[in-house]
Scaffold this motif. Structure first.
Motif, PDB file in Angstrom:
ATOM      1  N   ASP A   1      31.772  64.916 -39.342  1.00 23.48           N
ATOM      2  CA  ASP A   1      32.824  65.182 -38.364  1.00 23.48           C
ATOM      3  C   ASP A   1      32.303  64.822 -36.968  1.00 23.48           C
ATOM      4  OD1 ASP A   1      34.535  66.690 -36.458  1.00 23.48           O
ATOM      5  OD2 ASP A   1      35.428  67.520 -38.287  1.00 23.48           O
ATOM      6  N   ILE A   2      33.045  63.993 -36.245  1.00 19.89           N
ATOM      7  CA  ILE A   2      32.560  63.508 -34.950  1.00 19.89           C
ATOM      8  C   ILE A   2      32.401  64.623 -33.923  1.00 19.89           C
ATOM      9  CG2 ILE A   2      33.476  61.190 -35.287  1.00 19.89           C
ATOM     10  CD1 ILE A   2      35.779  61.918 -33.388  1.00 19.89           C
ATOM     11  N   ARG A   3      33.069  65.754 -34.134  1.00 19.73           N
ATOM     12  CA  ARG A   3      32.955  66.845 -33.170  1.00 19.73           C
ATOM     13  C   ARG A   3      31.559  67.453 -33.150  1.00 19.73           C
ATOM     14  NH1 ARG A   3      38.475  69.657 -35.196  1.00 19.73           N
ATOM     15  NH2 ARG A   3      37.534  68.919 -37.144  1.00 19.73           N
ATOM     16  N   ARG A   4      30.814  67.263 -34.226  1.00 20.24           N
ATOM     17  CA  ARG A   4      29.450  67.795 -34.262  1.00 20.24           C
ATOM     18  C   ARG A   4      28.580  67.198 -33.149  1.00 20.24           C
ATOM     19  NH1 ARG A   4      26.904  70.506 -38.157  1.00 20.24           N
ATOM     20  NH2 ARG A   4      28.103  71.293 -39.924  1.00 20.24           N
ATOM     21  N   ALA A   5      28.905  65.980 -32.733  1.00 20.61           N
ATOM     22  CA  ALA A   5      28.121  65.315 -31.691  1.00 20.61           C
ATOM     23  C   ALA A   5      28.739  65.452 -30.304  1.00 20.61           C
ATOM     24  CB  ALA A   5      27.955  63.834 -32.040  1.00 20.61           C
ATOM     25  N   MET A   6      29.824  66.212 -30.193  1.00 18.22           N
ATOM     26  CA  MET A   6      30.509  66.357 -28.908  1.00 18.22           C
ATOM     27  C   MET A   6      30.032  67.614 -28.206  1.00 18.22           C
ATOM     28  SD  MET A   6      34.353  65.065 -29.805  1.00 18.22           S
ATOM     29  CE  MET A   6      34.644  63.299 -29.930  1.00 18.22           C
ATOM     30  N   PRO A   7      29.639  67.481 -26.936  1.00 23.50           N
ATOM     31  CA  PRO A   7      29.013  68.617 -26.245  1.00 23.50           C
ATOM     32  C   PRO A   7      29.838  69.887 -26.223  1.00 23.50           C
ATOM     33  CG  PRO A   7      28.643  66.585 -25.022  1.00 23.50           C
ATOM     34  CD  PRO A   7      29.588  66.241 -26.137  1.00 23.50           C
ATOM     35  N   ARG A   8      31.151  69.799 -26.151  1.00 30.73           N
ATOM     36  CA  ARG A   8      31.955  71.013 -26.034  1.00 30.73           C
ATOM     37  C   ARG A   8      31.951  71.868 -27.300  1.00 30.73           C
ATOM     38  NH1 ARG A   8      36.960  68.216 -22.638  1.00 30.73           N
ATOM     39  NH2 ARG A   8      35.723  67.930 -20.730  1.00 30.73           N
TER      40      ARG A   8
ATOM     41  N   SER B   1      26.249  74.307 -29.680  1.00 34.77           N
ATOM     42  CA  SER B   1      25.881  75.724 -29.561  1.00 34.77           C
ATOM     43  C   SER B   1      25.678  76.137 -28.107  1.00 34.77           C
ATOM     44  CB  SER B   1      24.604  75.995 -30.367  1.00 34.77           C
ATOM     45  OG  SER B   1      23.533  75.174 -29.913  1.00 34.77           O
ATOM     46  N   ASP B   2      25.406  75.164 -27.229  1.00 39.96           N
ATOM     47  CA  ASP B   2      25.231  75.471 -25.810  1.00 39.96           C
ATOM     48  C   ASP B   2      26.555  75.786 -25.119  1.00 39.96           C
ATOM     49  OD1 ASP B   2      22.494  75.086 -25.944  1.00 39.96           O
ATOM     50  OD2 ASP B   2      22.604  72.983 -25.319  1.00 39.96           O
ATOM     51  N   ASN B   3      27.620  75.127 -25.553  1.00 41.03           N
ATOM     52  CA  ASN B   3      28.902  75.229 -24.850  1.00 41.03           C
ATOM     53  C   ASN B   3      29.996  75.961 -25.616  1.00 41.03           C
ATOM     54  OD1 ASN B   3      28.132  73.655 -22.483  1.00 41.03           O
ATOM     55  ND2 ASN B   3      28.088  71.891 -23.866  1.00 41.03           N
ATOM     56  N   TRP B   4      29.922  75.952 -26.941  1.00 35.57           N
ATOM     57  CA  TRP B   4      31.010  76.517 -27.723  1.00 35.57           C
ATOM     58  C   TRP B   4      31.286  77.990 -27.414  1.00 35.57           C
ATOM     59  CZ3 TRP B   4      35.252  75.287 -29.967  1.00 35.57           C
ATOM     60  CH2 TRP B   4      35.897  76.186 -30.817  1.00 35.57           C
ATOM     61  N   PRO B   5      30.280  78.855 -27.271  1.00 31.05           N
ATOM     62  CA  PRO B   5      30.600  80.263 -27.009  1.00 31.05           C
ATOM     63  C   PRO B   5      31.472  80.458 -25.768  1.00 31.05           C
ATOM     64  CG  PRO B   5      28.316  80.050 -27.681  1.00 31.05           C
ATOM     65  CD  PRO B   5      28.820  78.645 -27.483  1.00 31.05           C
ATOM     66  N   ALA B   6      31.182  79.708 -24.695  1.00 31.80           N
ATOM     67  CA  ALA B   6      31.995  79.837 -23.482  1.00 31.80           C
ATOM     68  C   ALA B   6      33.406  79.308 -23.700  1.00 31.80           C
ATOM     69  CB  ALA B   6      31.323  79.091 -22.329  1.00 31.80           C
TER      70      ALA B   6
ATOM     71  N   ASP C   1      37.392  73.286 -14.641  1.00 30.40           N
ATOM     72  CA  ASP C   1      36.511  74.331 -14.122  1.00 30.40           C
ATOM     73  C   ASP C   1      36.185  75.398 -15.156  1.00 30.40           C
ATOM     74  OD1 ASP C   1      36.385  73.135 -11.615  1.00 30.40           O
ATOM     75  OD2 ASP C   1      38.181  74.183 -10.900  1.00 30.40           O
ATOM     76  N   THR C   2      37.068  75.601 -16.140  1.00 26.92           N
ATOM     77  CA  THR C   2      36.842  76.685 -17.100  1.00 26.92           C
ATOM     78  C   THR C   2      36.236  76.206 -18.411  1.00 26.92           C
ATOM     79  OG1 THR C   2      39.086  76.528 -18.022  1.00 26.92           O
ATOM     80  CG2 THR C   2      38.771  77.989 -16.133  1.00 26.92           C
ATOM     81  N   VAL C   3      36.338  74.936 -18.702  1.00 23.07           N
ATOM     82  CA  VAL C   3      35.808  74.391 -19.953  1.00 23.07           C
ATOM     83  C   VAL C   3      34.339  74.020 -19.767  1.00 23.07           C
ATOM     84  CG1 VAL C   3      35.942  72.436 -21.554  1.00 23.07           C
ATOM     85  CG2 VAL C   3      38.025  73.611 -20.827  1.00 23.07           C
ATOM     86  N   SER C   4      33.536  74.324 -20.756  1.00 17.78           N
ATOM     87  CA  SER C   4      32.098  74.086 -20.691  1.00 17.78           C
ATOM     88  C   SER C   4      31.727  72.817 -21.447  1.00 17.78           C
ATOM     89  CB  SER C   4      31.350  75.282 -21.293  1.00 17.78           C
ATOM     90  OG  SER C   4      29.956  75.090 -21.250  1.00 17.78           O
ATOM     91  N   GLY C   5      31.014  71.914 -20.770  1.00 16.73           N
ATOM     92  CA  GLY C   5      30.509  70.700 -21.397  1.00 16.73           C
ATOM     93  C   GLY C   5      31.344  69.473 -21.093  1.00 16.73           C
ATOM     94  N   PRO C   6      30.722  68.290 -21.058  1.00 19.81           N
ATOM     95  CA  PRO C   6      31.449  67.039 -20.838  1.00 19.81           C
ATOM     96  C   PRO C   6      32.177  66.580 -22.097  1.00 19.81           C
ATOM     97  CG  PRO C   6      29.136  66.570 -21.181  1.00 19.81           C
ATOM     98  CD  PRO C   6      29.259  68.067 -21.178  1.00 19.81           C
ATOM     99  N   ARG C   7      33.026  65.568 -21.950  1.00 23.04           N
ATOM    100  CA  ARG C   7      33.773  65.035 -23.100  1.00 23.04           C
ATOM    101  C   ARG C   7      32.848  64.492 -24.163  1.00 23.04           C
ATOM    102  NH1 ARG C   7      37.906  60.698 -23.071  1.00 23.04           N
ATOM    103  NH2 ARG C   7      36.806  59.659 -21.384  1.00 23.04           N
TER     104      ARG C   7
END
Length: 331
Positions: A220-227, A230-235, A307-313
């Motif tokens: 799944d390509i989302r595995r490689a997407m920063p948002r 594990s760094d960004n998903w909780p936020a 401003d509220t979303v964590s991580g780049p595209r």
């Protein structure tokens, strides 16, 4: 309907067909994919979007099967300039390559004409005017009806317009990907160009369908997407309870609210949600008939935004392949 340059009419919403063959985990069987496409046609969906890349050509073949005997019912869009070669994604915008790819798309789709054909990515080693000029020659030959660009900047759009009229720009646009608001939203509006919004429900985030990213299929390509990392998903996940509550207040599903917000951004904005489910297909297209309070839409835009979303595209590698404006480097 959104009227494109050349008089081509684009419905306010289309069906993105990619995930029936590509990108989001394990795709459905061919028969299940056909069932989704045929249900869409039966329900009056009149804009299908596919590409050379998707499934290494299998998605165009699937769409072609669904369109047998029904070609005149839809505005058919496909893309070239990016394909799978020996399992590797290759961006190639040379005129000779584009001519070969258009012919191959026509063959896989089983049609003699593609209504809207995009340069899927700008090959930065080839002047945009050369790639677009090649597509213009295919318009003259009657093989494609109109030219589109995908993941491009306003600067590149303006350069491309020197070579040929551009009917549509397909860039990622949703509540959590606001990049078109750095200029493309207004540039397309001013020029009478459709802004076709891919990933309008934020790759499943805004439809509240992701759950735990760690449970996504290995490819799944989302595995490689920063948002989704594990760094960004909780936020990002922490935004969902308020998002669900806002959709409930609007009297619709989270996905419908995301689509209603996009539709409110301008008559020229055309979302193309994708799905592997007939139920979700109908849920998405029901957004066309929703009436959501303007104030609630504004609150949605405040809740989920840059401003509220964590991580780049994208991670750095994929980010280097696109040309669209970014908040990381607006210049």
């Amino acid at each position: 309907m959104t009227l494109l340059r050349g008089g081509l009419a684009l419905p306010r919403m289309g069906l993105g067909c990619m995930n029936l063959s590509h990108a989001y985990g394990i795709p459905p069987s061919e028969e299940d994919g056909l069932a989704v496409l045929r249900a869409a046609l039966d329900d009056g969906v009149t804009h299908l979007d596919t590409a050379t890349l998707y499934g290494g050509g299998r998605n165009e073949e699937l769409v072609g099967r669904a369109l047998q005997g029904r070609r005149d019912e839809v505005l058919l869009a496909s893309k070239g300039g990016m394909e799978m070669v020996d399992g590797v994604k290759v961006i190639d915008g040379r005129p000779a390559t584009l001519r070969v790819q258009v012919d191959a798309s026509l063959s896989r789709l089983g049609v003699d004409h593609i209504d809207l054909y995009y340069l899927h990515r700008w090959d930065k080693s080839v002047p945009i005017t050369e790639s677009v000029g090649a597509l213009a020659s295919l318009v003259d030959a009657g093989k494609i009806g109109a030219i589109g660009l995908s993941e491009v900047s306003v600067k590149t759009l303006h350069a491309a317009q020197e070579a040929a009229p551009i009917a549509a720009v397909q860039n990622e646009y949703s509540l959590w990907s606001r990049n078109p608001e750095l200029g493309m939203l207004e540039a397309t509006r001013a020029a009478g160009i459709a802004l076709v919004a891919f990933s309008p429900v934020a790759r499943g985030f805004l439809s509240d369908s992701v759950g735990d990213p760690a449970a996504l299929a290995p490819k799944d390509i989302r595995r490689a997407m920063p948002r989704f990392s594990s760094d960004n998903w909780p936020a990002n996940e922490a935004l969902l309870p308020a998002w669900r509550a806002l959709a409930a207040e609007a009297g619709c599903t989270p996905a419908q609210l995301a689509l209603a917000w996009l539709l409110s951004r301008g008559e020229h904005v055309v979302p193309i949600p994708g799905t592997t489910s007939i139920d979700h297909l109908r849920e998405d297209f029901a957004a066309l008939s929703l009436s959501v309070d303007v104030g609630l839409l504004e609150r949605a835009g405040d809740l989920i935004d840059t401003d509220t979303v964590s991580g780049p595209r994208y991670a750095p590698g994929p980010a280097s392949e696109v040309d669209a404006e970014t908040f990381e480097d607006p210049a």
